[in-house]
Design a protein around this motif. Structure first.
Motif, PDB file in Angstrom:
ATOM      1  N   ASP A 218       0.856  -1.181   0.000  1.00  0.00           N
ATOM      2  CA  ASP A 218       0.000   0.000   0.000  1.00  0.00           C
ATOM      3  C   ASP A 218       0.897   1.237   0.000  1.00  0.00           C
ATOM      4  OD1 ASP A 218      -3.038   0.952   1.676  1.00  0.00           O
ATOM      5  OD2 ASP A 218      -1.555   2.228   0.681  1.00  0.00           O
TER       6      ASP A 218
ATOM      7  N   ASN B 115       0.261   4.210   0.426  1.00  0.00           N
ATOM      8  CA  ASN B 115      -0.108   5.288   1.336  1.00  0.00           C
ATOM      9  C   ASN B 115       0.038   4.916   2.804  1.00  0.00           C
ATOM     10  OD1 ASN B 115      -1.104   7.959   1.689  1.00  0.00           O
ATOM     11  ND2 ASN B 115      -3.005   7.058   2.465  1.00  0.00           N
TER      12      ASN B 115
ATOM     13  N   ASN C 117      -1.234  -5.384   5.634  1.00  0.00           N
ATOM     14  CA  ASN C 117      -2.337  -5.060   4.725  1.00  0.00           C
ATOM     15  C   ASN C 117      -1.904  -5.292   3.278  1.00  0.00           C
ATOM     16  OD1 ASN C 117      -0.608  -2.818   5.285  1.00  0.00           O
ATOM     17  ND2 ASN C 117      -2.016  -1.460   4.202  1.00  0.00           N
TER      18      ASN C 117
ATOM     19  N   LYS D  41      -9.010   0.968  -3.426  1.00  0.00           N
ATOM     20  CA  LYS D  41      -8.275  -0.086  -2.710  1.00  0.00           C
ATOM     21  C   LYS D  41      -9.057  -0.621  -1.515  1.00  0.00           C
ATOM     22  CE  LYS D  41      -5.628   2.738   0.515  1.00  0.00           C
ATOM     23  NZ  LYS D  41      -4.302   3.185   0.932  1.00  0.00           N
ATOM     24  N   HIS D  42      -9.888   0.259  -0.907  1.00  0.00           N
ATOM     25  CA  HIS D  42     -10.601  -0.180   0.304  1.00  0.00           C
ATOM     26  C   HIS D  42     -11.635  -1.262   0.003  1.00  0.00           C
ATOM     27  CE1 HIS D  42      -8.636   2.425   3.068  1.00  0.00           C
ATOM     28  NE2 HIS D  42      -8.902   3.499   2.346  1.00  0.00           N
TER      29      HIS D  42
ATOM     30  N   VAL E 226      -8.553  -4.399  -0.240  1.00  0.00           N
ATOM     31  CA  VAL E 226      -7.431  -4.714   0.655  1.00  0.00           C
ATOM     32  C   VAL E 226      -7.868  -5.520   1.879  1.00  0.00           C
ATOM     33  CG1 VAL E 226      -7.580  -2.582   2.018  1.00  0.00           C
ATOM     34  CG2 VAL E 226      -5.383  -3.728   1.750  1.00  0.00           C
TER      35      VAL E 226
ATOM     36  N   HIS F 132      -7.053  -6.214   5.635  1.00  0.00           N
ATOM     37  CA  HIS F 132      -6.333  -5.480   6.676  1.00  0.00           C
ATOM     38  C   HIS F 132      -5.312  -6.365   7.388  1.00  0.00           C
ATOM     39  CE1 HIS F 132      -9.295  -1.900   7.143  1.00  0.00           C
ATOM     40  NE2 HIS F 132      -8.969  -2.140   5.879  1.00  0.00           N
ATOM     41  N   ALA F 133      -4.317  -5.749   7.957  1.00  0.00           N
ATOM     42  CA  ALA F 133      -3.230  -6.473   8.629  1.00  0.00           C
ATOM     43  C   ALA F 133      -3.767  -7.399   9.714  1.00  0.00           C
ATOM     44  CB  ALA F 133      -2.244  -5.460   9.216  1.00  0.00           C
TER      45      ALA F 133
ATOM     46  N   PRO G 242      -7.189  -0.779  15.246  1.00  0.00           N
ATOM     47  CA  PRO G 242      -8.075  -1.586  14.404  1.00  0.00           C
ATOM     48  C   PRO G 242      -9.320  -0.828  13.957  1.00  0.00           C
ATOM     49  CG  PRO G 242      -7.466  -2.787  16.393  1.00  0.00           C
ATOM     50  CD  PRO G 242      -7.003  -1.369  16.575  1.00  0.00           C
ATOM     51  N   CYS G 243      -9.724  -1.071  12.703  1.00  0.00           N
ATOM     52  CA  CYS G 243     -10.983  -0.472  12.228  1.00  0.00           C
ATOM     53  C   CYS G 243     -12.149  -1.283  12.792  1.00  0.00           C
ATOM     54  CB  CYS G 243     -11.008  -0.500  10.701  1.00  0.00           C
ATOM     55  SG  CYS G 243     -11.215  -2.159  10.046  1.00  0.00           S
TER      56      CYS G 243
ATOM     57  N   ARG H 250      -6.484   7.071  14.604  1.00  0.00           N
ATOM     58  CA  ARG H 250      -7.033   8.075  13.697  1.00  0.00           C
ATOM     59  C   ARG H 250      -8.426   8.482  14.190  1.00  0.00           C
ATOM     60  NH1 ARG H 250      -5.977   5.721   7.591  1.00  0.00           N
ATOM     61  NH2 ARG H 250      -3.705   5.949   7.561  1.00  0.00           N
TER      62      ARG H 250
HETATM   63  N1  LIG Z   1      -6.135  -1.076  11.474  1.00  0.00           N
HETATM   64  C1  LIG Z   1      -5.959  -0.987  10.133  1.00  0.00           C
HETATM   65  C2  LIG Z   1      -6.324   0.187   9.445  1.00  0.00           C
HETATM   66  C3  LIG Z   1      -6.042   0.268   8.106  1.00  0.00           C
HETATM   67  N2  LIG Z   1      -5.460  -0.807   7.501  1.00  0.00           N
HETATM   68  C4  LIG Z   1      -5.068  -0.688   6.081  1.00  0.00           C
HETATM   69  C5  LIG Z   1      -6.139  -0.595   5.061  1.00  0.00           C
HETATM   70  C6  LIG Z   1      -5.476   0.212   3.973  1.00  0.00           C
HETATM   71  O1  LIG Z   1      -4.645  -0.604   3.178  1.00  0.00           O
HETATM   72  C7  LIG Z   1      -4.603   1.168   4.769  1.00  0.00           C
HETATM   73  C8  LIG Z   1      -5.267   2.481   5.030  1.00  0.00           C
HETATM   74  O2  LIG Z   1      -5.242   3.219   3.848  1.00  0.00           O
HETATM   75  P1  LIG Z   1      -5.427   4.822   3.878  1.00  0.00           P
HETATM   76  O3  LIG Z   1      -6.888   5.040   4.069  1.00  0.00           O
HETATM   77  O4  LIG Z   1      -4.592   5.366   4.988  1.00  0.00           O
HETATM   78  O5  LIG Z   1      -4.919   5.231   2.513  1.00  0.00           O
HETATM   79  O6  LIG Z   1      -4.331   0.521   6.008  1.00  0.00           O
HETATM   80  C9  LIG Z   1      -5.129  -1.955   8.178  1.00  0.00           C
HETATM   81  O7  LIG Z   1      -4.573  -2.915   7.602  1.00  0.00           O
HETATM   82  N3  LIG Z   1      -5.394  -2.030   9.498  1.00  0.00           N
END
Ligand SMILES: Nc1ccn([C@H]2C[C@H](O)[C@@H](COP(=O)(O)O)O2)c(=O)n1
Ligand SMILES: [Zn+2]
Length: 194
Positions: free
Chosen positions: A64, A66, A86, A108-109, A112, A114-115, A139-140, A161
């Protein structure tokens, strides 16, 4: 009333000395206990920082452009049972699927993994029950759901965030009584000689 005899005076002085010696011993003991508690806390913080440094190294594998996120999960014996970062699902080509976020229909969302999800899927043990999760970014909401369902014990993280997904995540984690804690990293601890 007759003045105190020599014996009574001596007894009184001794008992005062004994009491002050006991107080001094008590203070000394409390100080030693406090020092031991501080030492244990420092050792625990260093352990969390070590695993979060591993999560940071893991995040470097993410394509990624970004945001690179890494996750390390350890069991109750501090053994690493899984790692994740991720990335797109297996077989979903990075050259075909876009990493940008401009097009709502091709973002991408949508793709992708997530980790934390990858770390949950990659686990090399029967269950993540009571494991500790180390992740570089909070974590989201979707990952929080999976972490709650996996019955992990606690989440340690580096960055947060102020976004809806993260606020919803906290709401769920708080309600599910799954504790989380942000860890400060000493400066310059990400310097890797690659
Ligand atoms: N706890 C998280 C939060 C986000 N991610 C990943 C998902 C995306 O690849 C990236 C965030 O992208 P952005 O919106 O900053 O361009 O991070 C995750 O794996 N785990
Ligand atoms: Zn997530």
């Amino acid at each position: 009333m007759s003045p105190p005899t020599h014996t009574e005076e001596t007894y009184s002085t001794n008992s005062v000395n004994l009491e002050s010696q006991l107080n001094a011993l008590n203070i000394n003991l409390n100080l030693k206990n406090l020092q031991e508690t501080v030492k244990l806390k420092e050792e625990e913080l260093q352990k969390h920082q070590r695993f979060l440094r591993m999560a940071k190294v893991t995040s470097l594998r993410s394509k990624d452009p970004n945001t690179q996120v890494g996750c390390v999960i350890v069991d109750k014996d501090n053994c690493i049972v899984s790692v994740g970062y991720n990335g797109f699902p297996i077989g979903v080509d990075d050259d075909v699927f876009r990493w940008d976020k401009e097009d709502p229909e091709d973002n991408k969302h949508l793709y992708v993994v997530h980790a934390e999800m990858n770390a949950i899927i990659n686990k090399r043990c029967a269950t993540l029950h009571d494991c500790i999760v180390y992740v570089t970014l909070f974590p989201c909401n979707k990952c929080a759901q999976m972490l709650i369902q996996s019955r992990v014990k606690k989440v340690y993280y580096l960055e947060d965030r102020d976004e809806l997904a993260f606020r919803a995540s906290k709401k769920m984690l708080d309600h599910a009584k799954l504790p989380y804690e942000q860890v400060e990293m000493p400066r310059g601890k990400y310097v890797f000689e690659c």
